[in-house]
Design a protein around this motif. Structure first.
Motif, PDB file in Angstrom:
ATOM      1  N   ASN A   1      26.955   6.502  19.955  1.00  0.00           N
ATOM      2  CA  ASN A   1      25.878   6.457  20.950  1.00  0.00           C
ATOM      3  C   ASN A   1      25.348   5.065  21.259  1.00  0.00           C
ATOM      4  N   GLY A   2      25.825   4.040  20.573  1.00  0.00           N
ATOM      5  CA  GLY A   2      25.372   2.692  20.863  1.00  0.00           C
ATOM      6  C   GLY A   2      24.120   2.268  20.130  1.00  0.00           C
ATOM      7  N   ASN A   3      23.626   3.092  19.209  1.00  0.00           N
ATOM      8  CA  ASN A   3      22.434   2.719  18.447  1.00  0.00           C
ATOM      9  C   ASN A   3      22.726   1.655  17.400  1.00  0.00           C
ATOM     10  N   TYR A   4      23.986   1.403  17.125  1.00  0.00           N
ATOM     11  CA  TYR A   4      24.370   0.382  16.160  1.00  0.00           C
ATOM     12  C   TYR A   4      25.679  -0.245  16.620  1.00  0.00           C
ATOM     13  N   MET A   5      25.904  -1.461  16.186  1.00  0.00           N
ATOM     14  CA  MET A   5      27.092  -2.210  16.605  1.00  0.00           C
ATOM     15  C   MET A   5      28.336  -1.717  15.871  1.00  0.00           C
ATOM     16  N   VAL A   6      29.447  -1.620  16.591  1.00  0.00           N
ATOM     17  CA  VAL A   6      30.735  -1.276  15.991  1.00  0.00           C
ATOM     18  C   VAL A   6      31.766  -2.327  16.401  1.00  0.00           C
ATOM     19  N   LEU A   7      32.724  -2.566  15.518  1.00  0.00           N
ATOM     20  CA  LEU A   7      33.773  -3.557  15.762  1.00  0.00           C
ATOM     21  C   LEU A   7      35.087  -3.071  15.155  1.00  0.00           C
ATOM     22  N   THR A   8      36.174  -3.625  15.601  1.00  0.00           N
ATOM     23  CA  THR A   8      37.540  -3.474  15.067  1.00  0.00           C
ATOM     24  C   THR A   8      37.935  -2.031  14.747  1.00  0.00           C
ATOM     25  N   PRO A   9      37.904  -1.119  15.708  1.00  0.00           N
ATOM     26  CA  PRO A   9      38.378   0.251  15.439  1.00  0.00           C
ATOM     27  C   PRO A   9      39.895   0.294  15.302  1.00  0.00           C
ATOM     28  N   ARG A  10      40.381   1.151  14.393  1.00  0.00           N
ATOM     29  CA  ARG A  10      41.820   1.303  14.160  1.00  0.00           C
ATOM     30  C   ARG A  10      42.144   2.782  13.946  1.00  0.00           C
ATOM     31  N   PHE A  11      43.226   3.262  14.579  1.00  0.00           N
ATOM     32  CA  PHE A  11      43.669   4.636  14.414  1.00  0.00           C
ATOM     33  C   PHE A  11      44.360   4.851  13.075  1.00  0.00           C
ATOM     34  N   SER A  12      44.224   6.072  12.543  1.00  0.00           N
ATOM     35  CA  SER A  12      45.065   6.493  11.427  1.00  0.00           C
ATOM     36  C   SER A  12      46.423   6.902  11.977  1.00  0.00           C
ATOM     37  N   PRO A  13      47.473   6.878  11.157  1.00  0.00           N
ATOM     38  CA  PRO A  13      48.809   7.239  11.643  1.00  0.00           C
ATOM     39  C   PRO A  13      48.893   8.654  12.210  1.00  0.00           C
ATOM     40  N   ASN A  14      48.085   9.589  11.696  1.00  0.00           N
ATOM     41  CA  ASN A  14      48.144  10.961  12.199  1.00  0.00           C
ATOM     42  C   ASN A  14      47.151  11.220  13.318  1.00  0.00           C
ATOM     43  N   MET A  15      46.451  10.195  13.786  1.00  0.00           N
ATOM     44  CA  MET A  15      45.532  10.290  14.916  1.00  0.00           C
ATOM     45  C   MET A  15      44.288  11.142  14.625  1.00  0.00           C
ATOM     46  N   GLN A  16      44.029  11.486  13.372  1.00  0.00           N
ATOM     47  CA  GLN A  16      42.889  12.328  13.042  1.00  0.00           C
ATOM     48  C   GLN A  16      41.624  11.516  12.779  1.00  0.00           C
ATOM     49  N   GLN A  17      41.794  10.249  12.437  1.00  0.00           N
ATOM     50  CA  GLN A  17      40.649   9.428  12.070  1.00  0.00           C
ATOM     51  C   GLN A  17      40.722   8.050  12.720  1.00  0.00           C
ATOM     52  N   ILE A  18      39.571   7.412  12.798  1.00  0.00           N
ATOM     53  CA  ILE A  18      39.450   6.018  13.212  1.00  0.00           C
ATOM     54  C   ILE A  18      38.637   5.304  12.151  1.00  0.00           C
ATOM     55  N   THR A  19      39.095   4.165  11.699  1.00  0.00           N
ATOM     56  CA  THR A  19      38.296   3.336  10.811  1.00  0.00           C
ATOM     57  C   THR A  19      37.753   2.165  11.607  1.00  0.00           C
ATOM     58  N   TYR A  20      36.549   1.720  11.265  1.00  0.00           N
ATOM     59  CA  TYR A  20      35.918   0.635  12.007  1.00  0.00           C
ATOM     60  C   TYR A  20      34.862  -0.039  11.145  1.00  0.00           C
ATOM     61  N   PHE A  21      34.411  -1.180  11.598  1.00  0.00           N
ATOM     62  CA  PHE A  21      33.368  -1.970  10.946  1.00  0.00           C
ATOM     63  C   PHE A  21      32.077  -1.763  11.715  1.00  0.00           C
ATOM     64  N   SER A  22      30.966  -1.521  10.992  1.00  0.00           N
ATOM     65  CA  SER A  22      29.724  -1.210  11.676  1.00  0.00           C
ATOM     66  C   SER A  22      28.520  -1.732  10.914  1.00  0.00           C
TER      67      SER A  22
END
Length: 448
Positions: A209-230
């Motif tokens: 929702n934009g209430n906090y900063m997010v950076l560097t999103p990356r997909f998991s190989p199975n497309m079920q998850q995203i990891t990111y820095f926040s």
């Protein structure tokens, strides 16, 4: 049924996709229609692609939209061009019509794609197409895809991938998605939230929702998850986002700041950087056991790790040699080896899914570049440049690189947009987003 089923020479197989597609395909063992995508830039291959016919007015309209998406996908690759439809001699409005190959040779078409869309009694949409080698007068591909009407755009991407693979011999990248950071606001009050879209810029929607900063999103190989820095909850941490549920969770309980996360090729681990007492090292985190392992131990800054596709090696950047350069090491942290020795500094390396190149960001003489280099340090090439270009990410077939470019500030304002370019350094294209965008990452191919 169609001619595809009646012809006894055809071989059929049925594949059920997780998204509810039925798939019917014929592939002869021989055809000369092909193009080499591994070398230097070549002239685009001329294809003829009439608009698909349909069993109703609505089906014809959908067929026209599907053909337009397939065309846009293939042309965006830089290796195909669609011949102007006003030049077509023969009318092909049914999948059962046999091509008059002399008519298509007359307009210098090397390949011919045509098909039809049918609305079925149960409300499904059946899309059939055929791909011909014009000069051999032979069919290369014949496929039917059945799905819900709202999935017509995904069918178009899948058709484009099949055509791309049949002609180039390599998998396509059109049935994919891009996760990125959507940005808005001025420099002092910048909103950064996770967003996702199809690789052609369609079907955009926001994940946070934009209430906090997010950076560097990356997909998991199975497309079920995203990891990111926040910076959610005030402390910079690495998070996991579940694409299906929208649930977000913190990764581990580390004493320092964790950042620059990426999944291992099997999706069971994260590799990341952790800064503690002013020192940045590389760690892995096992997502099943919660165990962490330190891979580097050096007073220099070690960061931005990325696995090789076989998970046997890791590339990262470090200033342990006096300037920021690229290094590789074994997956257990042993045998660290410097691979860049050029002028300038190197950052954000990411290994190609093919294993043949590593993409990176380079800063030289105040200018930013996106480049690629072989894992042994040879063959460095700079393929894109700008006031600021960063965050390279590979297409799943390893033939294109995604990145973002920021413009120089004018009256204190600048903009950033996402681009893709092929590894030859040609065919750069803008991927449209509603506002500013950064940190893009390409997903694996959805229909694998």
């Amino acid at each position: 049924m169609t001619l595809l089923k009646k012809n006894a020479l055809y071989r059929f197989f049925l594949v059920l996709f997780c998204f509810g597609f039925s798939f019917l395909s014929y592939r002869p063992a021989y055809a000369i229609l092909q193009i080499d995508v591994s070398g230097a830039k070549s002239d685009p291959l001329p294809l003829a692609m009439p608009y698909f016919g349909g069993n109703s007015a609505a089906a014809k309209d959908t067929g026209r939209e599907i053909v337009q998406v397939v065309e846009n996908n293939l042309v965006s690759s830089g290796i195909f061009r669609i011949i102007d439809r006003q030049a077509y001699i023969q009318i092909l409005d049914s999948i059962n019509t046999r091509p008059n190959f002399e008519d298509w040779k007359a307009i210098k078409a090397q390949g011919l794609v045509y098909g039809q869309v049918e609305e079925t009694q149960d409300g499904s949409l059946r899309v059939s197409y055929r791909l011909f080698d014009v000069y051999l007068s032979q069919q290369m591909e014949g496929t039917s895809l059945t799905t819900k009407p709202e999935n017509w755009r995904r069918i178009a991407h899948m058709i484009a991938d099949q055509i791309y693979q049949r002609i180039t011999g390599e998998k396509g990248y059109f049935d994919t998605r891009i996760v990125y950071v959507a940005e808005e606001g001025d420099a002092k009050n910048r909103t950064k939230r996770l967003a996702i879209m199809d690789q052609d810029g369609e079907n955009k929607h926001y994940l946070t929702n934009g209430n906090y900063m997010v950076l560097t999103p990356r997909f998991s190989p199975n497309m079920q998850q995203i990891t990111y820095f926040s910076y959610s909850k005030g402390t910079p941490r690495i998070y996991l986002y579940d694409i299906e549920t929208g649930k977000q969770s913190i990764v581990g309980d580390f004493p320092g700041m964790t950042f620059a996360p990426r999944f291992s090729p099997d999706g069971k681990k994260l590799i990341m950087s952790m800064a503690f007492h002013g020192n940045s090292e590389i760690y892995t985190f096992d997502l099943e056991t919660g165990r962490q392992k330190r891979l580097t131990n050096h007073p220099a800054i070690d960061t931005s790790p990325s696995y090789s596709p076989d998970a046997k090696q890791i590339v990262f950047n470090s200033d342990r040699g006096g300037s920021q350069q690229l290094y590789t090491m074994n997956a257990d942290g042993s045998k660290v080896r410097r691979i860049t020795f050029g002028t300038g500094t190197y950052a954000t390396p990411v290994w190609s899914p093919r294993g043949d190149y590593i993409a990176f960001t380079k800063i030289k003489s105040g200018k930013f570049y996106i480049g690629i280099i072989r894992p042994d340090g040879s063959g460095e090439r700079l393929i894109a440049e700008g006031y600021l270009v960063e965050s390279p990410s590979w297409s799943p077939n390893g033939r294109q690189v995604l990145f973002y470019r920021q413009t120089p500030p004018v009256n204190g304002k600048s903009s950033s947009k996402i681009y893709a370019i092929d590894i030859t350094g040609h065919n750069e294209r803008l991927i449209d987003t509603e506002g500013d965008a950064s940190d893009p990452t390409w997903s694996p191919l959805l229909s694998r």
